[in-house]
Design a protein around this motif. Structure first.
Motif, short mmCIF file in Angstrom:
data_model
loop_
_atom_site.label_atom_id
_atom_site.label_comp_id
_atom_site.label_asym_id
_atom_site.label_seq_id
_atom_site.Cartn_x
_atom_site.Cartn_y
_atom_site.Cartn_z
N THR A 200 0.83 -1.20 0.00
CA THR A 200 0.00 0.00 0.00
C THR A 200 0.87 1.26 0.00
OG1 THR A 200 -1.75 -1.18 1.20
CG2 THR A 200 -1.81 1.23 1.24
N ARG A 201 1.93 1.23 0.80
CA ARG A 201 2.85 2.37 0.84
C ARG A 201 3.52 2.60 -0.53
NH1 ARG A 201 8.17 2.45 2.84
NH2 ARG A 201 8.34 0.59 1.50
N ASP A 202 3.99 1.50 -1.17
CA ASP A 202 4.64 1.63 -2.49
C ASP A 202 3.67 2.14 -3.55
OD1 ASP A 202 6.94 0.74 -1.32
OD2 ASP A 202 6.72 -1.34 -2.03
N SER A 203 2.42 1.70 -3.47
CA SER A 203 1.42 2.15 -4.44
C SER A 203 1.16 3.64 -4.29
CB SER A 203 0.13 1.36 -4.26
OG SER A 203 -0.86 1.81 -5.16
N ALA A 204 1.08 4.10 -3.04
CA ALA A 204 0.86 5.53 -2.79
C ALA A 204 2.05 6.36 -3.29
CB ALA A 204 0.63 5.76 -1.29
N ARG A 205 3.25 5.82 -3.12
CA ARG A 205 4.44 6.53 -3.58
C ARG A 205 4.44 6.60 -5.11
NH1 ARG A 205 9.82 4.13 -1.28
NH2 ARG A 205 9.05 5.25 0.57
N ALA A 206 4.02 5.55 -5.78
CA ALA A 206 3.97 5.53 -7.25
C ALA A 206 2.96 6.55 -7.76
CB ALA A 206 3.64 4.14 -7.75
N ARG A 207 1.79 6.63 -7.04
CA ARG A 207 0.79 7.60 -7.48
C ARG A 207 1.33 9.03 -7.37
NH1 ARG A 207 -2.70 4.01 -4.84
NH2 ARG A 207 -2.67 5.29 -2.94
N VAL A 208 2.12 9.26 -6.35
CA VAL A 208 2.74 10.59 -6.22
C VAL A 208 3.67 10.86 -7.40
CG1 VAL A 208 4.33 12.00 -4.85
CG2 VAL A 208 2.54 10.68 -3.72
N GLY A 209 4.48 9.85 -7.76
CA GLY A 209 5.40 10.02 -8.89
C GLY A 209 4.66 10.28 -10.20
N VAL A 210 3.53 9.56 -10.40
CA VAL A 210 2.77 9.73 -11.63
C VAL A 210 2.19 11.14 -11.72
CG1 VAL A 210 0.69 9.01 -12.87
CG2 VAL A 210 2.23 7.29 -11.93
N THR A 211 1.57 11.60 -10.62
CA THR A 211 0.96 12.94 -10.65
C THR A 211 2.03 14.03 -10.77
OG1 THR A 211 0.91 12.85 -8.21
CG2 THR A 211 -1.12 12.28 -9.39
N GLU A 212 3.20 13.81 -10.18
CA GLU A 212 4.28 14.81 -10.34
C GLU A 212 4.76 14.86 -11.80
OE1 GLU A 212 7.20 13.63 -7.50
OE2 GLU A 212 6.34 14.87 -5.89
N ALA A 213 4.84 13.69 -12.44
CA ALA A 213 5.23 13.67 -13.86
C ALA A 213 4.17 14.37 -14.71
CB ALA A 213 5.42 12.23 -14.32
N GLN A 214 2.90 14.16 -14.38
CA GLN A 214 1.82 14.84 -15.12
C GLN A 214 1.92 16.36 -14.94
OE1 GLN A 214 -1.70 13.01 -13.47
NE2 GLN A 214 -1.62 11.25 -14.90
N LEU A 215 2.29 16.78 -13.74
CA LEU A 215 2.44 18.21 -13.49
C LEU A 215 3.58 18.79 -14.31
CD1 LEU A 215 1.65 20.76 -11.95
CD2 LEU A 215 3.24 20.03 -10.13
N ARG A 216 4.71 18.08 -14.36
CA ARG A 216 5.84 18.58 -15.15
C ARG A 216 5.48 18.64 -16.64
NH1 ARG A 216 8.65 15.25 -11.42
NH2 ARG A 216 8.64 13.52 -12.93
N GLU A 217 4.77 17.62 -17.11
CA GLU A 217 4.35 17.63 -18.52
C GLU A 217 3.43 18.80 -18.80
OE1 GLU A 217 1.74 14.93 -21.67
OE2 GLU A 217 2.03 14.26 -19.60
N MET A 218 2.48 19.04 -17.89
CA MET A 218 1.52 20.13 -18.13
C MET A 218 2.22 21.47 -18.09
SD MET A 218 -1.57 20.27 -18.95
CE MET A 218 -2.39 21.76 -19.53
N ARG A 219 3.16 21.63 -17.19
CA ARG A 219 3.89 22.89 -17.12
C ARG A 219 4.74 23.09 -18.38
NH1 ARG A 219 5.86 22.77 -10.74
NH2 ARG A 219 3.90 23.64 -9.88
N ALA A 220 5.35 22.01 -18.89
CA ALA A 220 6.15 22.12 -20.12
C ALA A 220 5.27 22.49 -21.31
CB ALA A 220 6.88 20.81 -20.39
N ARG A 221 4.09 21.86 -21.41
CA ARG A 221 3.18 22.19 -22.51
C ARG A 221 2.69 23.62 -22.40
NH1 ARG A 221 -1.25 17.59 -22.58
NH2 ARG A 221 -2.00 18.91 -24.32
N THR A 222 2.46 24.06 -21.18
CA THR A 222 2.01 25.45 -20.99
C THR A 222 3.12 26.43 -21.35
OG1 THR A 222 0.52 24.72 -19.22
CG2 THR A 222 1.05 27.07 -19.33
N ALA A 223 4.37 26.07 -21.01
CA ALA A 223 5.49 26.95 -21.33
C ALA A 223 5.66 27.10 -22.84
CB ALA A 223 6.78 26.41 -20.70
#
Length: 393
Positions: free
Chosen positions: A178-201
């Motif tokens: 459960t802990r590893d799954s929660a950590r992976a979800r954090v990594g996925v959403t952070e990657a989505q944030l970086r992608e969205m910021r790059a597309r916006t830039a």
């Protein structure tokens, strides 16, 4: 009467035959003398008179010959200059368009004629939707991080109780997953944030290079996208050039680094540049190639404008004649020179460039000839003239 005459007469009387022979001899001698004198006189009148008449005739012809100005061109060291025309352009022109998905242009920060730095924002596209998407992803990241902290705390407590036997090893494994799954979800959403910021830039249209803005084709409120095309044109570093059109012969006579003087149409200013590139191909229709002449930036040089150029193609030693001395017909260019007995002789020549001193003669003369300077159109080969040499200044 003297004694000798008396003696001769008496001898003649005594020998009449001897006297007759003497008279015959004397008459023959006199006749021979008279014939000799007559022959000499005839020879004089026939040959001497003829020579004198011929001399007089030649003198008369020379006196009647027209006086013609001639010049001995010599050999001068001249700089071969190639004159051509061409179009001004950016040495390296960089088109700028939409990189991302596009949208409505919010603001335009530069105009044609401005200087920009590499990475400078030239225009920006409206991004309200992207801003909300970024906010939503950031919220997801916060939620994922909270789940990760909770899962990590439960795992830590389970590890403390497993040694006491209050919790099984299987429960610890489930909490670890459960802990590893929660950590992976954090990594996925952070990657989505970086992608969205790059597309916006990428909604900021930035200068890919530093240079001079040649053209602006976008306005605020305009809808732009991948198919819109070029929004700006930038001269990389502000470097300009003249694309000079040269014939095959002229193109073969120039080389990289050769100096050139460029004069744009509409101005008397001259700009000095150098050939930095020579076209490797010849246009099959025009039989011309392009010599690209690098020029320093100046606002008087307008890309797309027309200009003339004079290229210094090296020095050469050759005779130089005024254009009035060179005639042309179906057989090509020629001059009249003074030959033997001051008779006009036609001489075919090849001409080069026109300089301030006159027309360069590349072949046909060595410079020592006396060349008719004027009135060549009124002369004929073999005609006798009275040459008047014009000294070179």
């Amino acid at each position: 009467m003297n004694y000798e005459t008396s003696l001769t007469s008496e001898t003649d009387l005594l020998d009449p035959q001897a006297a007759e022979q003497k008279r015959r001899k004397r008459n023959i001698i006199v006749a021979l003398v008279i014939l000799t004198i007559a022959a000499l006189a005839a020879a004089y009148f026939i040959f001497g008179g003829k020579d004198e008449g011929a001399a007089n005739s030649a003198a008369d012809k020379q006196a009647q010959a027209q006086t013609v100005t001639v010049v001995a061109p010599g050999s001068d060291t001249v700089v071969r200059a190639i004159n051509a025309t061409g179009t001004l352009a950016a040495r390296r022109e960089v088109p700028v368009g939409v990189v991302g998905e596009g949208g409505q242009v919010a603001r335009v920060f530069v105009d044609a004629g401005d200087w920009v730095q590499q990475g400078q924002v030239m225009a920006t596209i409206e991004r309200s939707v992207q801003t909300q998407q970024i906010a939503g992803i950031e919220a997801q990241i916060n939620a994922s991080r909270a789940d990760l902290r909770l899962a990590q705390n439960e795992l830590d407590r389970a590890l403390q109780l497993v040694d006491r036997g209050f919790i099984s090893k299987a429960d610890v494994d489930r909490k670890t997953a459960t802990r590893d799954s929660a950590r992976a979800r954090v990594g996925v959403t952070e990657a989505q944030l970086r992608e969205m910021r790059a597309r916006t830039a990428r909604l900021d249209i930035r200068a890919p290079v530093g240079g001079y803005v040649l053209e602006r084709k976008v306005e605020p409120g305009q809808i732009v996208g991948q198919g819109t095309g070029v929004l700006f044109r930038v001269a990389n570093g502000g470097e300009l050039e003249l694309q000079a059109q040269l014939s095959e012969n002229d193109l073969a006579a120039v080389s990289l680094g050769v100096a050139a003087s460029v004069t744009p149409v509409g101005t008397d200013r001259q700009f000095t540049g150098k050939i930095w590139q020579i076209a490797p191909m010849i246009n099959a229709q025009t039989r011309q190639g392009i010599a690209r002449i690098a020029l320093p930036f100046d606002r008087a040089l307008k890309p797309g404008g027309f200009a003339s150029v004079q290229i210094k193609a090296g020095a050469m030693a050759a005779p130089v004649l005024p254009e009035s001395a060179v005639q042309n017909d179906k057989d090509g260019s020629f001059v009249y020179i003074v030959g033997k007995d001051n008779k006009v002789v036609r001489r075919g020549v090849k001409t080069g460039d026109v300089t301030a001193s006159g027309l360069i003669i590349t072949d046909g003369l060595d410079g020592t000839e006396r060349v008719v300077l004027y009135a060549g159109g009124f002369l004929n080969p073999g005609e006798t003239i009275n040459p008047k040499l014009l000294k070179k200044q």
